[in-house]
Design an enzyme around this catalytic site. Structure first.
Site, PDB file in Angstrom:
ATOM      1  N   HIS A 142      -1.028   0.028   6.806  1.00  0.00           N
ATOM      2  CA  HIS A 142      -1.585   0.683   5.825  1.00  0.00           C
ATOM      3  C   HIS A 142      -1.404   2.412   5.234  1.00  0.00           C
ATOM      4  O   HIS A 142      -2.253   3.222   6.268  1.00  0.00           O
ATOM      5  CB  HIS A 142      -3.922   0.451   5.558  1.00  0.00           C
ATOM      6  N   CYS A 163       0.811  -1.330   0.028  1.00  0.00           N
ATOM      7  CA  CYS A 163       0.034   0.045  -0.034  1.00  0.00           C
ATOM      8  C   CYS A 163       0.738   1.001  -0.014  1.00  0.00           C
ATOM      9  O   CYS A 163       0.326   2.188  -0.113  1.00  0.00           O
ATOM     10  CB  CYS A 163      -1.226   0.014   1.434  1.00  0.00           C
ATOM     11  N   ASN A 207      -7.709   6.022  -2.117  1.00  0.00           N
ATOM     12  CA  ASN A 207      -7.671   4.989  -1.428  1.00  0.00           C
ATOM     13  C   ASN A 207      -7.046   3.469  -2.195  1.00  0.00           C
ATOM     14  O   ASN A 207      -8.233   3.291  -3.248  1.00  0.00           O
ATOM     15  CB  ASN A 207      -8.206   4.176  -0.413  1.00  0.00           C
TER      16      ASN A 207
END
EC number: 3.4.19.12
Length: 356
Positions: free
Chosen positions: A112, A6, A127
């Site tokens: 994350h 991520c 995202n």
């Protein structure tokens, strides 16, 4: 998103290009680890702190899952002349800058990372767990960041000039509208998988005994509400019917009373709508005139005993005069006829009231 990379997706979404690969980020992480090891060795390689540092996992800036620390992300952005400032730090809060006047944010919760960036004149949540960019209005941006902080996210403001990108140039000329929020990756697949799962024997038995007819199923609260609503409507209908019945009875009684009164009056007596002399008489005046009439009748009876001829004359005067025999009735005969009709009307009215 591939694996747990991520941090890589966060940086590339921020810069709007494939600028960083996992290998490049791993090299930055290894360089940071070496610098930290050298600083720890300055206190002596035989020290307890140094031995504890070596016993830890191979790196504190990355792991096998693809996670990279904030130090790795910060060093990677320095290549582009960009700097990260903690959003809720006292130094930044003293500046009093409105979030919509910034260019981008980097958000982190546990392992994350994701980017919130302005493209053109609109804000987007980039995202990597979403299937596409999520549009964020200017009025919602501050609330969105505050909600992330309440959920435990660390937010960093990206300071500096971001590299030019095609998306930013295009959205400078047009504004986009988003009708539906993008779903999370795997959410649609999970829904379709749930639909394909075989139902248990209990579910199938319930469906057989209670087939779905398309009308919907009401829970207990909804059924109680519908039942109360139906009872309320029935009570209203009953009240309306009772009111209609009462009005009909009143109209019927009024009609029968009028018909009885009209039937009890002689045909030659005017109706109440055409008020005459007898209608305007009060009860006291009727009583006086009736008493005077009875006294007069008694005097006439006494006169009949004396002179029989007067009896014939009284009988003649009580009846209607024949045309051609003296012309019109005298005032006394007219008064007597009117009194007879008035008394007859009063008797009929009293009789009808006693019958009711």
């Amino acid at each position: 998103q591939e694996g747990s990379l991520c941090a890589q997706h966060c940086l590339n979404n921020l810069l709007q290009g494939e600028y960083f690969s996992p290998v490049e980020l791993s090299s930055i992480a290894q360089q940071l680890d070496e610098e930290e090891r050298m600083r720890m060795a300055e206190g002596g390689v035989s020290s307890e702190e140094y031995r504890t540092f070596l016993q830890q996992q191979p790196s504190v800036n990355m792991d096998d899952s693809g996670f990279f620390s904030i130090q790795v992300i910060s060093n990677a952005l320095k290549v582009w002349g960009l700097e990260l400032i903690l959003f809720n730090s006292p130094e930044y809060q003293r500046l009093g800058i409105d979030p919509i006047n910034e260019k981008s944010f980097i958000c982190n919760y546990k392992e994350h990372w994701f980017t919130v960036r302005k493209l053109g004149k609109q804000w987007f949540n980039l995202n990597s767990l979403l299937m596409g960019p999520e549009l964020i209005s200017d009025t919602y941006l501050a609330l969105f960041l505050a909600q992330l902080q309440q959920e435990g996210y660390s937010i960093f403001v990206v300071k500096g000039d971001l590299p030019d990108c095609e998306a930013d140039q295009l959205l400078q000329m047009i504004r986009v509208q988003q009708m539906q929020r993008p779903k999370l990756i795997g959410e649609e697949a999970a829904q379709s998988r749930d639909q394909r799962l075989p139902r248990s024997g209990v579910d199938q038995a319930i469906e057989v005994n209670h087939p779905f007819d398309g009308t919907g199923m009401l829970d207990e609260d909804e059924e109680n509400f519908q039942r109360a609503l139906a009872l309320s409507r029935q009570e209203i209908d009953m009240e309306d019917e009772e009111a209609d019945l009462r009005r009909a009875i009143q109209l019927s009684m009024q009609g029968s009373r009028q018909s009885e009164l009209s039937g009890s009056l002689p045909q030659n007596v005017p109706q109440p709508s055409h008020s005459g002399q007898t209608d305007s008489l009060s009860s006291e005046e009727l009583r006086r005139r009736r008493q005077a009439y009875f006294e007069k009748q008694q005097q006439q009876l006494q006169q009949q005993d004396q002179t029989p001829s007067l009896q014939d004359k009284a009988t003649l005067s009580s009846s209607s005069p024949e045309p051609g025999k003296g012309g019109d009735m005298s005032e006394e005969d007219m008064l007597q006829a009117a009194m007879n009709m008035s008394l007859e009307s009063v008797r009929n009215h009293l009789n009808s009231e006693e019958e009711k």
